[in-house]
Write an enzyme that holds these catalytic residues in place. Sequence first.
Site: not given
Length: 315
Positions: A59-62, A179, A204
Site C-alpha cells: 500500500s501507499g508509499i511502500g 515524520s 503515532y
Amino acid sequence: MLIDTRRRRLLQAGTLAALASALPGFARMPALDANTTAEEATAGLDLRGRTIVVTGCTSGIGQETMRVLALRGAHVIGTARSRASGEAACNAVKGRATPVVLDLADFDTVVTASTAIRALDVPVDALVCNAGVVLDGLEQVRGLEKTFVVNHLGHYLLVRRLLDRVIAAPQGRVIVLGSGDARNAPPGGIQFADLSGASWEARYAHSKLANGLFSLELSRRLATTRATSNCVSPGHTRSHILRNVGNRYRSDARSVQQGAATPCWLAAAPAAAGFNGGFYRDFAPAEQSTLERDTAMAARLWTVSESLVRDWLPA
Ligand SMILES: NC(=O)c1ccc[n+]([C@@H]2O[C@H](COP(=O)([O-])OP(=O)(O)OC[C@H]3O[C@@H](n4cnc5c(N)ncnc54)[C@H](OP(=O)(O)O)[C@@H]3O)[C@@H](O)[C@H]2O)c1
C-alpha cells in the site's frame, strides 16, 4: 579514523554532485522538489544487481517505492502481512519483486522474514523501513503500546537481524520512514517509564520520534563502515495510513508518487551515497526538534529496544 571516514563521505558526496552536474543530460533533469515523483527522482538510474528490502509493500508509499526501484532494475524484496497480499503487490510490479511475509507486531515473523532474506545470500544494498500504522486508541502487544511496536520495535529487530548484510554491500543504506509529526511526541520524548502507553497519548508521534532516534543511533554505530542510515519524512501523503481514523487527509496532501520520491532517492541515488545520520524531506535536510537530535535518548532507545527483543536476536 572516524573523522577520516566522515571526511571521505563528504568528499565523495561533493565529487558525485560535481560529476553529476557535469554529466550530459543532468541539466535537463527536473529540479528535485516537493512535486517530484519517485520515477522522476530515479530517472536514469540503473539498479540492476542491487537487492533492496521494502517493508509494507502492499500500500501507499511502500508500494510505490517497490514499484519504482524494481522498474529501475533492483531486485526488491517486498514485505507484507500475508502471503496473498505480498504476492498480489509483487505480481503487479514490472521488474523483479519477491514477497516475504512479515508482521512487525509478531517478532517470530520478523525472524522468519529475516531468515528468508538471509537465505538469498546476497548483500542488502538498501533496507527501507517503511511499514507503519496509525491506530485509533490504545492497543498493546506483549504489554507494549502497539504503534511503538509496529513502527519502531519490529523494524529495530529486522534491521539488527539484517545489519551484517547491509554492511556487506558496497554502500548499504538503511532508510527509516519518519515524520515531521515526531515533534508532537509526549513531553520528555520516549516514554521509557511506561512503554505500555497507558499514561500518555500522541502514540503515532511517539513512534515517529523513535524512528528518528533509532536512525540517528544507527548512523553513529555505522560511522566506521561503508553503510549509512538516514530518516526521511515523505510529507503529508494521501495513502492508506489514516484508514483507522477516518481517512482525514488535508486538502494539500501529496500523491504517493510524490511521497515515495525522497525515500527512493535516499535508497538509490548516487548523490545520496555519503549521507549518514540525517533527516530529509523533499531531497534536503529538514529541521528537527532538540528531542529528535538527542543522542543520549537515541542511545538509550537502542539499549532498551535491544532488551525488549533480546529473545529474537541472534545468539
Ligand atoms: N502518508 C503520510 O502522510 C505519511 C507522513 C509521514 C510519514 N509516513 C510514514 O510513511 C510510511 C508508509 O506509510 P503510508 O502512508 O504509505 O501508509 P499505508 O498506505 O497505510 O501503508 C502502510 C504499509 O504498512 C503495512 N503495515 C501496517 N501494519 C503492519 C504490520 N503490523 N506489520 C507489517 N506491515 C504493516 C501495511 O500493510 P497492510 O496493507 O497489510 O495494512 C502497508 O503495506 C509509514 O511509516 C508512515 O508512518 C506517512
